[in-house]
Design a protein around this motif. Structure first.
Motif, PDB file in Angstrom:
ATOM      1  N   GLY A 305     -14.478   1.550  -3.617  1.00 49.23           N
ATOM      2  CA  GLY A 305     -13.807   0.278  -3.874  1.00 49.23           C
ATOM      3  C   GLY A 305     -12.569   0.431  -4.727  1.00 49.23           C
ATOM      4  N   TRP A 306     -12.615   1.331  -5.691  1.00 48.10           N
ATOM      5  CA  TRP A 306     -11.427   1.572  -6.514  1.00 48.10           C
ATOM      6  C   TRP A 306     -10.283   2.150  -5.684  1.00 48.10           C
ATOM      7  CZ3 TRP A 306     -14.361   3.984 -11.246  1.00 48.10           C
ATOM      8  CH2 TRP A 306     -14.811   2.943 -12.075  1.00 48.10           C
ATOM      9  N   LEU A 307     -10.610   3.003  -4.714  1.00 46.81           N
ATOM     10  CA  LEU A 307      -9.563   3.527  -3.837  1.00 46.81           C
ATOM     11  C   LEU A 307      -8.996   2.412  -2.960  1.00 46.81           C
ATOM     12  CD1 LEU A 307     -11.088   6.979  -2.799  1.00 46.81           C
ATOM     13  CD2 LEU A 307      -9.426   6.479  -4.592  1.00 46.81           C
ATOM     14  N   ASP A 308      -9.855   1.465  -2.546  1.00 41.18           N
ATOM     15  CA  ASP A 308      -9.341   0.262  -1.871  1.00 41.18           C
ATOM     16  C   ASP A 308      -8.314  -0.433  -2.763  1.00 41.18           C
ATOM     17  OD1 ASP A 308     -11.243   0.712   0.119  1.00 41.18           O
ATOM     18  OD2 ASP A 308     -12.558  -0.923  -0.515  1.00 41.18           O
ATOM     19  N   ALA A 309      -8.675  -0.610  -4.035  1.00 42.45           N
ATOM     20  CA  ALA A 309      -7.811  -1.350  -4.961  1.00 42.45           C
ATOM     21  C   ALA A 309      -6.460  -0.663  -5.132  1.00 42.45           C
ATOM     22  CB  ALA A 309      -8.503  -1.511  -6.313  1.00 42.45           C
ATOM     23  N   LEU A 310      -6.460   0.671  -5.203  1.00 44.38           N
ATOM     24  CA  LEU A 310      -5.193   1.390  -5.379  1.00 44.38           C
ATOM     25  C   LEU A 310      -4.247   1.137  -4.215  1.00 44.38           C
ATOM     26  CD1 LEU A 310      -6.307   4.882  -6.763  1.00 44.38           C
ATOM     27  CD2 LEU A 310      -5.187   3.028  -8.016  1.00 44.38           C
ATOM     28  N   LEU A 311      -4.773   1.216  -2.986  1.00 47.32           N
ATOM     29  CA  LEU A 311      -3.906   0.991  -1.826  1.00 47.32           C
ATOM     30  C   LEU A 311      -3.544  -0.484  -1.706  1.00 47.32           C
ATOM     31  CD1 LEU A 311      -2.431   1.971   0.638  1.00 47.32           C
ATOM     32  CD2 LEU A 311      -4.573   1.835   1.940  1.00 47.32           C
ATOM     33  N   LEU A 312      -4.503  -1.361  -1.958  1.00 43.16           N
ATOM     34  CA  LEU A 312      -4.227  -2.788  -1.826  1.00 43.16           C
ATOM     35  C   LEU A 312      -3.187  -3.245  -2.843  1.00 43.16           C
ATOM     36  CD1 LEU A 312      -4.997  -5.218  -0.179  1.00 43.16           C
ATOM     37  CD2 LEU A 312      -6.954  -5.584  -1.684  1.00 43.16           C
ATOM     38  N   ASP A 313      -3.202  -2.655  -4.026  1.00 45.92           N
ATOM     39  CA  ASP A 313      -2.175  -2.961  -5.030  1.00 45.92           C
ATOM     40  C   ASP A 313      -0.790  -2.680  -4.476  1.00 45.92           C
ATOM     41  OD1 ASP A 313      -0.801  -3.172  -7.642  1.00 45.92           O
ATOM     42  OD2 ASP A 313      -0.788  -0.985  -7.553  1.00 45.92           O
ATOM     43  N   ARG A 314      -0.620  -1.513  -3.855  1.00 50.19           N
ATOM     44  CA  ARG A 314       0.697  -1.162  -3.294  1.00 50.19           C
ATOM     45  C   ARG A 314       1.067  -2.069  -2.135  1.00 50.19           C
ATOM     46  NH1 ARG A 314      -1.483   4.069  -4.018  1.00 50.19           N
ATOM     47  NH2 ARG A 314      -1.784   4.374  -1.775  1.00 50.19           N
ATOM     48  N   GLU A 315       0.088  -2.356  -1.254  1.00 49.97           N
ATOM     49  CA  GLU A 315       0.396  -3.166  -0.081  1.00 49.97           C
ATOM     50  C   GLU A 315       0.675  -4.625  -0.459  1.00 49.97           C
ATOM     51  OE1 GLU A 315       1.199  -1.662   2.326  1.00 49.97           O
ATOM     52  OE2 GLU A 315      -0.206  -0.149   3.030  1.00 49.97           O
ATOM     53  N   LEU A 316      -0.027  -5.141  -1.456  1.00 49.61           N
ATOM     54  CA  LEU A 316       0.259  -6.495  -1.916  1.00 49.61           C
ATOM     55  C   LEU A 316       1.653  -6.587  -2.529  1.00 49.61           C
ATOM     56  CD1 LEU A 316      -3.189  -7.479  -3.454  1.00 49.61           C
ATOM     57  CD2 LEU A 316      -1.996  -8.752  -1.648  1.00 49.61           C
ATOM     58  N   GLU A 317       2.028  -5.570  -3.296  1.00 48.35           N
ATOM     59  CA  GLU A 317       3.367  -5.563  -3.875  1.00 48.35           C
ATOM     60  C   GLU A 317       4.422  -5.564  -2.774  1.00 48.35           C
ATOM     61  OE1 GLU A 317       6.369  -5.534  -6.813  1.00 48.35           O
ATOM     62  OE2 GLU A 317       4.243  -6.072  -6.838  1.00 48.35           O
ATOM     63  N   HIS A 318       4.190  -4.737  -1.742  1.00 43.95           N
ATOM     64  CA  HIS A 318       5.121  -4.699  -0.611  1.00 43.95           C
ATOM     65  C   HIS A 318       5.164  -6.056   0.093  1.00 43.95           C
ATOM     66  CE1 HIS A 318       7.229  -3.286   2.959  1.00 43.95           C
ATOM     67  NE2 HIS A 318       6.283  -3.837   3.690  1.00 43.95           N
ATOM     68  N   ALA A 319       3.982  -6.662   0.286  1.00 46.14           N
ATOM     69  CA  ALA A 319       3.935  -7.944   0.981  1.00 46.14           C
ATOM     70  C   ALA A 319       4.664  -9.029   0.195  1.00 46.14           C
ATOM     71  CB  ALA A 319       2.480  -8.342   1.213  1.00 46.14           C
ATOM     72  N   ILE A 320       4.472  -9.055  -1.118  1.00 46.38           N
ATOM     73  CA  ILE A 320       5.134 -10.073  -1.949  1.00 46.38           C
ATOM     74  C   ILE A 320       6.647  -9.869  -1.930  1.00 46.38           C
ATOM     75  CG2 ILE A 320       5.420 -10.896  -4.318  1.00 46.38           C
ATOM     76  CD1 ILE A 320       2.412 -10.195  -4.723  1.00 46.38           C
ATOM     77  N   GLU A 321       7.065  -8.613  -2.014  1.00 45.69           N
ATOM     78  CA  GLU A 321       8.505  -8.318  -2.045  1.00 45.69           C
ATOM     79  C   GLU A 321       9.174  -8.570  -0.695  1.00 45.69           C
ATOM     80  OE1 GLU A 321      10.691  -7.244  -4.520  1.00 45.69           O
ATOM     81  OE2 GLU A 321       9.072  -7.966  -5.799  1.00 45.69           O
ATOM     82  N   SER A 322       8.490  -8.198   0.392  1.00 44.02           N
ATOM     83  CA  SER A 322       9.112  -8.250   1.723  1.00 44.02           C
ATOM     84  C   SER A 322       8.797  -9.519   2.477  1.00 44.02           C
ATOM     85  CB  SER A 322       8.652  -7.057   2.568  1.00 44.02           C
ATOM     86  OG  SER A 322       7.268  -7.188   2.879  1.00 44.02           O
ATOM     87  N   GLY A 323       7.730 -10.212   2.070  1.00 45.18           N
ATOM     88  CA  GLY A 323       7.309 -11.397   2.799  1.00 45.18           C
ATOM     89  C   GLY A 323       6.673 -11.084   4.131  1.00 45.18           C
ATOM     90  N   ALA A 324       6.168  -9.844   4.304  1.00 47.13           N
ATOM     91  CA  ALA A 324       5.553  -9.420   5.571  1.00 47.13           C
ATOM     92  C   ALA A 324       4.108  -9.002   5.324  1.00 47.13           C
ATOM     93  CB  ALA A 324       6.342  -8.265   6.187  1.00 47.13           C
ATOM     94  N   PRO A 325       3.194  -9.943   5.127  1.00 45.92           N
ATOM     95  CA  PRO A 325       1.828  -9.595   4.731  1.00 45.92           C
ATOM     96  C   PRO A 325       1.015  -8.924   5.809  1.00 45.92           C
ATOM     97  CG  PRO A 325       1.973 -11.929   5.199  1.00 45.92           C
ATOM     98  CD  PRO A 325       3.383 -11.394   5.245  1.00 45.92           C
TER      99      PRO A 325
END
Length: 390
Positions: A305-325
């Motif tokens: 689950g922690w490894l999920d969180a590490l990747l999801l943190d990066r992908e959420l940041e990308h989604a918020i910045e790019s608007g492409a969730p």
């Protein structure tokens, strides 16, 4: 709640648009919240419980998990609070089948989940005071395209929270998974175990001991404070476990001594395995046990689950910045479901190896363990045990 309960509670304001709302304040939800808060994101954590259970749960922090804690500045504290497991040994009927050192693969650190959660909660309070909202049970979600509306109950009062994205980290019985209609597929691997902690009388405070006995596996692992966790396979779980029962099971199979007078309350659990049919829908993603149920034998669930969180943190940041969730969550889904599937296969193998065996099957199993415990397979096994490949 533990020490961190002194932190201010979130006011769950309905007119605030949060970047991310995390449902579930366990170790995975708290780590993800810390990661996002470090980026300066507005994060809220909705936790159904108002205080944490003291019952014995996950203890193993594997090398990838330790690195994940390091990302939020907690590696040194985890090392200082936990106990290092440097090696492991497998035996059957008093004979050593194999041993391994974790020197090259990296040690596993043992720390009770209650202490791990308290540590993460304190860190979140430092990074984002008031982000944790205890006592909120989520009852509804509406993905409105541009954001998600979350509704819940807090002490009989309806609360509404708005967020650009929502993460369900609310465990194997995830209400978020049900609310968004994601299927929950059963996978091979099921067994019953009794588990309890007592004083460590083995004289091996840094060794994991795996007894692959004809009547079923008995495992034991060091704990902080001179204590040790024992886990024993059982054919039929007792209705209510007591320390004397676990002591009898241990004594009937191995020489190790489980002292019931120094033990806490044991627990009975069924190890089951499931994988979510997908790990996101729209602006809602799943993480940790809400996305994959892994047998705790081997201690993979929390770290996965922690490894999920590490990747999801990066992908959420990308989604918020790019608007492409959706593109971001698709990458997350592919990567983390593949890792979870590998972990499920490994856990199923572990359960098969620990099941009762006799005659030719026992001889074949013991021969297989001996083969796995010699170079070069021993190094591969050590990497698998320490989750270096997930």
């Amino acid at each position: 709640m533990p020490e961190a309960s002194a932190a201010p509670q979130h006011d769950v304001a309905p007119d605030v648009m949060h970047d991310v709302v995390i449902v579930g304040g366990g170790p995975v939800g708290l780590l993800l919240a810390c990661l996002l808060a470090q980026r300066g994101r507005d994060v809220a954590v909705l936790e159904r419980r108002t205080e944490r259970s003291g019952r014995s749960r996950a203890i193993g922090i594997h090398p990838p998990g330790l690195r994940a804690l390091g990302r939020v500045g907690l590696e040194a504290e985890a090392r200082a609070s936990g106990v290092e497991i440097r090696d492991g040994r497998v035996t059957c009927e008093g004979r050593v089948l194999g041993s391994m050192s974790f020197a090259r693969a990296g040690s596993v650190w043992s720390l009770p989940q209650l202490e791990t959660e308290a540590m993460l909660e304190r860190r979140l309070a430092d990074l984002a005071p008031g982000a944790l909202a205890p006592g909120v049970e989520v009852r509804g979600l509406r993905d409105l395209g541009t954001h998600v509306q979350v509704t819940g109950d807090r002490g009989g009062e309806t609360v509404t929270v708005l967020a650009r994205y929502v993460v369900g980290a609310d465990g194997v019985r995830s209400g978020i998974r049900d609310l968004v209609g994601i299927g929950w597929a059963s996978k091979p691997g099921r067994a019953h175990y009794v588990m309890g902690d007592t004083r460590d009388d083995t004289g091996e405070p840094s060794t994991a001991l795996l007894h692959f006995e004809p009547a079923g596996v008995v495992e034991s692992f060091p704990l902080p404070g001179g204590r040790r966790r024992w886990v024993a396979w059982v054919r039929r779980p007792p209705r209510e476990a007591v320390a004397s029962q676990l002591a009898t099971i241990v004594a009937s199979r191995v020489e190790g001594r489980f002292d019931p007078e120094a033990a806490g309350e044991p627990s009975v659990f069924e190890a089951r395995q499931h994988l979510a049919e997908r790990m996101h829908r729209g602006r809602v993603a799943l993480a940790g046990d809400a996305a994959h149920e892994i047998s705790p034998i081997g201690g993979q669930g929390m770290n996965l689950g922690w490894l999920d969180a590490l990747l999801l943190d990066r992908e959420l940041e990308h989604a918020i910045e790019s608007g492409a969730p959706y593109e971001a969550f698709e990458r997350y889904d592919r990567t983390r479901r593949a890792s979870a599937a590998r972990a499920i296969r490994q856990a199923a193998f572990n359960m098969r190896m620990g099941a009762p065996a006799a005659g030719a099957r026992l001889r074949v199993r013991n021969a297989a363990v001996r083969t796995l415990a010699v170079p070069p397979l021993r190094a591969v096994l050590a990497r698998a045990f320490t989750m270096r490949w997930l």
